[in-house]
Write a protein that holds these residues in place. Sequence first.
Motif: not given
Length: 529
Positions: A208-221
Amino acid sequence: MSSGFDLRDEPWIPVRLAGSQLRVGLRRLFQQAHEIEDLELPVPAAASALLRVLAALTARIGQHDGVPLGDQSLTEMSSREWGRHRDRVLGEQQFDPAAVDAYFDASGWQGRFDLFDDQRPFLQDPRLRVECVDAQGRPNPSGVNKLVLGRPTGVNGAVLFGHFTDTAPVPVPAAEAAWHLLAQLYYGPSGQCTPRRITADKPGNGDAGPLRKTVSFHPWAPRLFTTLVLGVPAPGDEPDADRPDLCPWEEEQLPDPLGPLAPPTWPTRLLTGRFRHAVLLVPSADRRTVTDAYVTWSTHQPPSAAADPYVIRDMPRKGDTPFARPADGRRALWRDLDALLLRTGDRQAQRPRILDSLPSRLRQELRVRAYGFDQDGQQRDNGWYEATTPPVLRWQREVHPEMAYYVDRCHQFAEQVGDRLDFAARLAWRLTTEPPKDPAAKVKLDRKKPGPWRDVAMRHFWPEAERVFWQLVTPEQCDASPERPFVSAALDALDGAIGTAARADVRVARARSRARAALFALLPSTAEQ
């Protein structure tokens, strides 16, 4: 501009600029990042992947006094010292157009950003033309439907998101193919794939790819320039580089599929060097669409244990290795908010590293953008989602501990009420359909037979709980008790599933009363109102 599809200058990234949506290439994106208001890529998995690529590029292009954010000399700095250098880059207020051109026009990289270059197509492996062949030596591509997330594959694949079949494949525009290329490299499946022959063996399975089945969070400006600079992680516990830290397109040679993996060094290999798939796009004659694709394995070496800086890592209670919190399409973003505000150690979760040490002067305006892809660990994709919070990072524990703990309190009680509502709805159904002879006897519930009321009640409860949550979490009432509003929402949800007392027969009325009592028991005072 090249004769293929040059991602530096071809318009392929949807953004919002001056209130309108348009597409830009990488060069224009960086040169106008201080004017761009938002990314508007409609495939969340591709947006999440693209942000990691953009963070790697920002580490090269974003600089102060000629020192880029990702310069290897900065690995000796503490995170606080690196944060001061990042803040000086932010003080530039835009990327230097000359630095943007210098990077993208570097000698020796011709074709490296071309989606269809013959020698080094962007993030692809041209060797698949001769390594993915059938027994007669003929090309054995995977099909364009295998590339595009959401399309069915195979002759009997289910038609879910559009009428696409492998018997009549529909080409995909080159710009959109670039989105799905990124999504496959980061979120691709494990298991069976197109066989790839390098030695006498011809393996047809991959990881599986390194981010499979995950949720990512990013600071947003409010502006993309700030979002990109804040999206570069500080140096962490990555291994020391025994060779230069390079992005795949910067490497002189293609990776050896049978050789050892390069360590996930900071910052670019950590962000762009952990793929488990190899992809090659097959263009149309005019290079404007993709008509076919090869999607196969890139390595069978054990994956690195490096922690992605954009995910929440849940901490097992028995000392096992922390794992990335899985994406859940039924779980709204506010239910993860406490893990974004509290420090690691406050709860059984590690905050995404990218949200540590944010500039104090920007916290008032920073939101959090989440990209999730609800999948299993192998082949099944359930759905993806994107969500953005209000400006909540001003409530992080190191800045506003009272609000951080109040947010946590509200969320934890909402989860407690949700669990109790789940129980109460199942209890009501069991008491209605199989009433015990002794009304006071303890009732055993079978989780495999929840009855129809449980799902209806939960569908009613969680949207209303979110509305209650955002009403509660304001600094003006961070001492207010959250119990009664959430219990009230659960009682309404229970009635929505079962019906009110006026509409119930005797058995249902008794079951409803006992189920409501289970919810009232969560209040400091259990008197029904």
